[in-house]
Design an enzyme around this catalytic site. Structure first.
Site, short mmCIF file in Angstrom:
data_model
loop_
_atom_site.label_atom_id
_atom_site.label_comp_id
_atom_site.label_asym_id
_atom_site.label_seq_id
_atom_site.Cartn_x
_atom_site.Cartn_y
_atom_site.Cartn_z
CG ASP A 130 2.86 -6.00 -5.02
OD1 ASP A 130 2.59 -6.66 -6.05
OD2 ASP A 130 1.98 -5.50 -4.31
CG HIS A 144 4.68 -6.51 2.79
ND1 HIS A 144 3.36 -6.74 3.04
CD2 HIS A 144 5.22 -7.69 2.43
CE1 HIS A 144 3.10 -8.02 2.86
NE2 HIS A 144 4.21 -8.61 2.49
#
Length: 73
Positions: A6, A66
């Protein structure tokens, strides 16, 4: 080796990138390598991702990022 998971870009052009996510059951090229956070200054002519050092006392061995988000005050 594990790719980026990300990215979050601040209004000033600094980008924070999370890397190293490992999913159970999926092949990983670096099982023993912990996750990482990188910083990239998109204002530079040739931006490069630089690994940020994580504070002592943090369980880096199990760091499996994450996503990433930032808060600007």
């Amino acid at each position: 080796e594990t790719g980026s998971e990300d990215i979050d870009i601040l209004p000033n052009g600094l980008a924070f990138i999370s890397s190293g996510l490992k999913y159970p059951g999926l092949r990983s090229l670096a099982l023993d390598k912990p996750g990482e956070i990188f910083l990239m200054d998109l204002n530079e002519d040739n931006p490069r991702a630089v690994e940020l050092r994580i504070s002592r006392g943090f369980d880096l061995a199990s760091f499996n990022p994450h996503g990433i988000s930032t808060y600007v005050d």
